[in-house]
Write an enzyme that holds these catalytic residues in place. Structure first.
Site, PDB file in Angstrom:
ATOM      1  N   HIS A  69     -12.634  -0.135   7.296  1.00  0.00           N
ATOM      2  CA  HIS A  69     -11.981   0.248   8.547  1.00  0.00           C
ATOM      3  C   HIS A  69     -12.018   1.756   8.801  1.00  0.00           C
ATOM      4  CE1 HIS A  69      -8.136   0.770   6.106  1.00  0.00           C
ATOM      5  NE2 HIS A  69      -8.027   1.800   6.936  1.00  0.00           N
ATOM      6  N   ASP A 117     -12.332  -5.535   3.149  1.00  0.00           N
ATOM      7  CA  ASP A 117     -12.227  -4.194   3.729  1.00  0.00           C
ATOM      8  C   ASP A 117     -12.792  -3.184   2.738  1.00  0.00           C
ATOM      9  OD1 ASP A 117     -11.591  -2.002   5.267  1.00  0.00           O
ATOM     10  OD2 ASP A 117      -9.441  -2.074   4.846  1.00  0.00           O
ATOM     11  N   SER A 219      -6.217   5.655   3.257  1.00  0.00           N
ATOM     12  CA  SER A 219      -7.151   4.537   3.309  1.00  0.00           C
ATOM     13  C   SER A 219      -8.473   4.868   2.644  1.00  0.00           C
ATOM     14  CB  SER A 219      -7.440   4.172   4.773  1.00  0.00           C
ATOM     15  OG  SER A 219      -6.412   3.404   5.315  1.00  0.00           O
TER      16      SER A 219
END
Length: 265
Positions: A69, A117, A219
């Site tokens: 992402h 992911d 992230s």
């Protein structure tokens, strides 16, 4: 009985859920402690302004591992991402490497919003290894990560929930513990807009206590067990929530895929 993590695979040096996940409750760390962590800097569309917004993990001199992402979106282009390595200071120091292309996992978002992911990213120019820049070690394929395992997040993300102005100027780390996957899934299903926890994910935090977690800006960064990369920071409900642990991609689900891309392309 769960099989404990006892082995690792080192890659060859030659070969409402928040989208931008989150270090809360951390302490200052040095880059020498985590020389395989790097900053992922995002640019504006003109390529004139850069700022760290995700993190990644060095696989070898030409590849890093991050969250898918962090490398997608309507305006995404490889020219709008770059890697800063070898420094504990956010947006400063170290060396810059630009990105040739990303390989997001083909099952990303198929089984669930943040399932798979994970992405392997190839650089234009190779890293130069030093005490501050080193390839990481990743968990072996299909390893079982036991519940209650002491693990570590590291990154430059926000230190206050929901406040992007609190991105840490220096590298932080924090100790948390893995949470049973089924329990984590059940808790997330109670949300009005639930995220679905799959077997390809690792939940970790201080269950029913809270106060430590990765946060916005972390992230793609690491979840370590004894400096072995077992997870990639992915998603969660808020940050450091006592009820809903943070969720990372389980690297053990993808080790063979990672090795195939980073070492054969």
């Amino acid at each position: 009985m769960a099989k404990f993590l006892v082995l690792a695979v080192a890659l060859l040096a030659v070969s409402s859920c928040s989208a931008f996940h989150r270090i809360i409750g951390g302490q200052e760390a040095t880059i020498e402690q985590y020389p395989s962590i790097v900053q992922v800097e995002f640019s504006n569309l003109l390529g004139t302004t850069w700022s760290q917004s995700c993190a990644a993990n060095i696989l070898n001199v030409l590849y890093v591992l991050s969250a898918a992402h962090c490398f997608e979106g309507t305006t995404y282009s490889p020219r709008l991402r770059r890697i800063r390595s070898g420094t504990a200071t956010r947006n400063n120091g170290g060396a810059i490497n630009y990105i040739e292309r990303e390989i997001n996992h083909p099952e990303y978002r198929v089984a669930a919003r943040f399932d798979a992911d994970i992405t392997v990213v190839r650089l234009v120019t190779p890293f130069v290894y030093s005490l501050q820049v080193q390839q990481g070690v990743i968990v072996y394929q299909d390893a079982t990560i036991p519940d209650g395992l002491e693990v570590v997040h590291a990154g430059w993300g926000t230190t206050v929930v929901g406040d992007s102005s609190t991105m840490s100027p220096v590298l932080l780390d924090t100790i948390i513990y893995t949470v049973n996957n089924n329990l984590c899934r059940e808790r997330y299903l109670t949300l009005p807009n639930p995220g679905f926890v799959t077997a390809n994910m690792i939940c970790a935090g201080l269950l029913d206590v809270g106060g430590r977690d990765a946060c916005q800006g972390d992230s793609g960064g690491p979840l370590y067990y004894r400096n072995i990369l077992v997870g990639v920071v992915s998603w969660g409900h808020g940050c450091a929530n006592e009820t809903f642990p943070g969720v990372s991609t389980n690297v053990a689900s993808y080790t063979n895929w990672i090795r195939g891309y980073c070492c054969l392309i």
